[in-house]
Design a protein around this motif. Sequence first.
Motif, PDB file in Angstrom:
ATOM      1  N   TYR A   1     -12.602  38.964  78.550  1.00 59.29           N
ATOM      2  CA  TYR A   1     -13.983  38.528  79.239  1.00 59.29           C
ATOM      3  C   TYR A   1     -13.883  38.888  80.532  1.00 59.29           C
ATOM      4  N   LEU A   2     -13.017  39.050  81.370  1.00 56.30           N
ATOM      5  CA  LEU A   2     -12.866  39.861  82.563  1.00 56.30           C
ATOM      6  C   LEU A   2     -13.079  41.183  82.795  1.00 56.30           C
ATOM      7  N   ASN A   3     -12.916  41.750  81.721  1.00 56.23           N
ATOM      8  CA  ASN A   3     -12.996  43.053  81.633  1.00 56.23           C
ATOM      9  C   ASN A   3     -14.313  43.620  80.984  1.00 56.23           C
ATOM     10  N   GLY A   4     -15.336  42.581  80.864  1.00 54.55           N
ATOM     11  CA  GLY A   4     -16.332  42.781  80.344  1.00 54.55           C
ATOM     12  C   GLY A   4     -16.468  43.279  78.870  1.00 54.55           C
ATOM     13  N   GLN A   5     -15.424  43.189  78.198  1.00 52.68           N
ATOM     14  CA  GLN A   5     -15.443  43.265  76.752  1.00 52.68           C
ATOM     15  C   GLN A   5     -16.263  42.493  75.716  1.00 52.68           C
ATOM     16  N   LEU A   6     -15.952  41.068  76.331  1.00 58.80           N
ATOM     17  CA  LEU A   6     -16.653  39.954  75.443  1.00 58.80           C
ATOM     18  C   LEU A   6     -17.383  39.063  76.538  1.00 58.80           C
ATOM     19  N   ASP A   7     -18.290  38.347  75.986  1.00 60.68           N
ATOM     20  CA  ASP A   7     -18.995  37.502  76.862  1.00 60.68           C
ATOM     21  C   ASP A   7     -18.016  36.287  76.757  1.00 60.68           C
ATOM     22  N   LYS A   8     -18.383  35.205  77.614  1.00 58.01           N
ATOM     23  CA  LYS A   8     -17.489  33.800  77.708  1.00 58.01           C
ATOM     24  C   LYS A   8     -17.391  33.184  76.261  1.00 58.01           C
ATOM     25  N   ASP A   9     -18.464  33.189  75.515  1.00 60.82           N
ATOM     26  CA  ASP A   9     -18.505  32.536  74.090  1.00 60.82           C
ATOM     27  C   ASP A   9     -17.680  33.240  73.310  1.00 60.82           C
ATOM     28  N   ALA A  10     -18.136  34.482  73.199  1.00 62.97           N
ATOM     29  CA  ALA A  10     -17.343  35.361  72.217  1.00 62.97           C
ATOM     30  C   ALA A  10     -15.736  35.357  72.570  1.00 62.97           C
ATOM     31  N   ALA A  11     -15.340  35.332  73.881  1.00 62.27           N
ATOM     32  CA  ALA A  11     -13.748  35.421  74.130  1.00 62.27           C
ATOM     33  C   ALA A  11     -13.358  34.123  73.760  1.00 62.27           C
ATOM     34  N   ILE A  12     -14.053  33.005  73.861  1.00 66.27           N
ATOM     35  CA  ILE A  12     -13.344  31.773  73.200  1.00 66.27           C
ATOM     36  C   ILE A  12     -13.395  31.690  71.783  1.00 66.27           C
ATOM     37  N   ALA A  13     -14.537  32.202  71.268  1.00 69.47           N
ATOM     38  CA  ALA A  13     -14.371  32.387  69.790  1.00 69.47           C
ATOM     39  C   ALA A  13     -13.344  33.200  69.240  1.00 69.47           C
ATOM     40  N   GLN A  14     -13.288  34.411  69.807  1.00 72.36           N
ATOM     41  CA  GLN A  14     -12.111  35.214  69.346  1.00 72.36           C
ATOM     42  C   GLN A  14     -10.814  34.455  69.702  1.00 72.36           C
ATOM     43  N   PHE A  15     -10.581  33.881  70.765  1.00 67.06           N
ATOM     44  CA  PHE A  15      -9.177  32.983  70.852  1.00 67.06           C
ATOM     45  C   PHE A  15      -9.191  32.072  70.041  1.00 67.06           C
ATOM     46  N   LYS A  16     -10.085  31.374  69.269  1.00 65.31           N
ATOM     47  CA  LYS A  16      -9.817  30.391  68.220  1.00 65.31           C
ATOM     48  C   LYS A  16      -9.517  31.129  67.007  1.00 65.31           C
ATOM     49  N   ASP A  17     -10.188  32.226  66.707  1.00 63.69           N
ATOM     50  CA  ASP A  17      -9.800  33.178  65.581  1.00 63.69           C
ATOM     51  C   ASP A  17      -8.453  33.532  65.564  1.00 63.69           C
ATOM     52  N   ASP A  18      -7.952  33.991  66.722  1.00 61.72           N
ATOM     53  CA  ASP A  18      -6.463  34.308  66.869  1.00 61.72           C
ATOM     54  C   ASP A  18      -5.535  33.497  66.736  1.00 61.72           C
ATOM     55  N   VAL A  19      -6.001  32.154  66.959  1.00 62.75           N
ATOM     56  CA  VAL A  19      -5.055  30.970  66.986  1.00 62.75           C
ATOM     57  C   VAL A  19      -4.800  30.938  65.187  1.00 62.75           C
ATOM     58  N   ALA A  20      -6.163  30.784  64.726  1.00 61.96           N
ATOM     59  CA  ALA A  20      -6.105  30.849  63.305  1.00 61.96           C
ATOM     60  C   ALA A  20      -5.329  31.610  62.527  1.00 61.96           C
ATOM     61  N   SER A  21      -5.143  32.964  63.124  1.00 57.76           N
ATOM     62  CA  SER A  21      -4.626  33.956  62.358  1.00 57.76           C
ATOM     63  C   SER A  21      -3.110  33.994  62.382  1.00 57.76           C
TER      64      SER A  21
END
Length: 423
Positions: free
Chosen positions: A395-415
Motif C-alpha cells: 500500500y505504501l509503495n503504491g502497488q495496491l490501494d488500501k482496500d486491495a491491500a486489505i483484501a490481499q491480506f485476508k487472501d494471504d491469511v487464507a492461503s
Amino acid sequence: MKRKWALLMAGVMAFGMAMTGSAAEAETNTDLSGTLEVWGWTTDPEYQIEAFEKAYPNVTVNYTMIGTDYDTKMQTIVDNRTEGPDVFYADVKTVKNYIESDAWETLTDDPYNIDVSDSEDYTVKLGSDSDGNVKALSYQATPGGFWYKRDLAKKYLGTDDPDEISEMLSTTEGMLDVAEKLKEGSNGETHMFASYKDLWQFANYGMRSVAWVDGNKFQMDDYIPEFFDLAKTVRDNDYDAKIDTWSEAWYASCADDSVFGYAEPTWGLQYVIQTGAPDSEGNWGIASMPAAYFNGGSYLGVYQESQNKELAAEYVKFVCTNKDFLTQYANDKGDYTSLKSVNKEIADSGYEESWCAGQNTFKFFSDQMDKINTDIVTKYDDTIGNLMLNNVDLYLNGQLDKDAAIAQFKDDVASNYRRLDVE
C-alpha cells in the motif's frame, strides 16, 4: 552502571545473597545432583546457568544454542516426541504452539508444585493452556514504552521530562504532532521513528482488542484499517527514516540524530540502545504511548520426554521464581523481572537508571503492567502480523490501494491457514 540501590541492597543483604561476578550465588543446595540438557536460541541462558550451577554445585547444565532454525527443529522434536532437551526455551510468539502441542509438563502440579503466586499474572497466563494448567514460566515481564533521546527532546520539544513527553504522546494525534515538530525543527534531519513498523510494536497488543483467530474463524480487528491509514500518514509526511528493524542501519541510528526514538519493551535498553549506542549513557528517557503494550519475553518449561524431569523443574523454578536470583538479575541486567515482589521493591527503592538520566524505569514499567492486554495473544500472531505488514508495504509503495491491500491480506491469511474461515 551506577545505580542507587540503598534500600534494595539492604534487602538483598537480608536475603543472604552473595554477589560473585555477574551472577548471584544463592544459598547452595548440595542435595540435588545430575546433568541437565537445556536448549535455547540466545546467549541469555548462560547467565542463568552460571547462577544455577553456583546454587546447585553438584548439577551440571549443558547448554545448546541453536540458530535461526531453532523453532523448526524444536517443533519437529516435539511433534514426533523424540529425544531432546530436559528444558527448552520459547519466545512469546511461539509459546502457544508448544503449549497446544502438549510439549511441557504442568509445573504447578505434583511432583513439582512450583508456586507462581508471586509471578506477574500475565506471564503465568501466557504460559498456561486453555484449562489453566501452567506449562511454561518466564523470568521477565516485558511491558513497553517509547525510548527517546533526551538531547533531541530538549532541542525540538523544549523538554526531556518523561512525564511531559508521555503527555505529548498520549494520543495518536499528539504523537503525530510531535513527529511534525521534530521534522520542522530539524529541517527533516530527525525522524520520529526508524520505520512505520515501530508503530506496530505498540499497536499489535496495544490497539487491537480482539484475537486474530477465534476457534476456526479469522477476525480482523476494527483497528487494522486505521493502522493502514496511520502508516500512510507517517510515510507520506516523512515521519519515519525508512530503516528496517534489526538492520545495521537501525542499530546505528541509536547513535546519531536521524531517529528520535523507538517503541520497544523493557529489553529495548539492553539489546537495542546499549548495543547500538554504547556511548549514549544518560541520554535516554522512556515515555508512555497512546496505549500500553508488551512485546517479547522468553518462556521455559520441562520437556515431556525428559528423563530428568524433577531436576529440570528445579532449574525452571530457580530461573523464574527464585527471588534472590531475580533480584540480582535485575541488578546486573537492568531488566524487568517476572516477580511482583522484586519489581515492587526495586521500583519503591528509588531506583535510578543511569542510561535514562536517573529515571525510575522500574516504576514506569510497573505503572504500565496493569494496563496491558494479553487476552488476545494466539499462536497465529507473528505470522498474521507479518502478512499484514507485507501488505501495508504494498500500500505504501503504491502497488495496491488500501482496500486491495486489505483484501490481499485476508487472501494471504487464507492461503497460509487453510483450515481457517476467512471472510
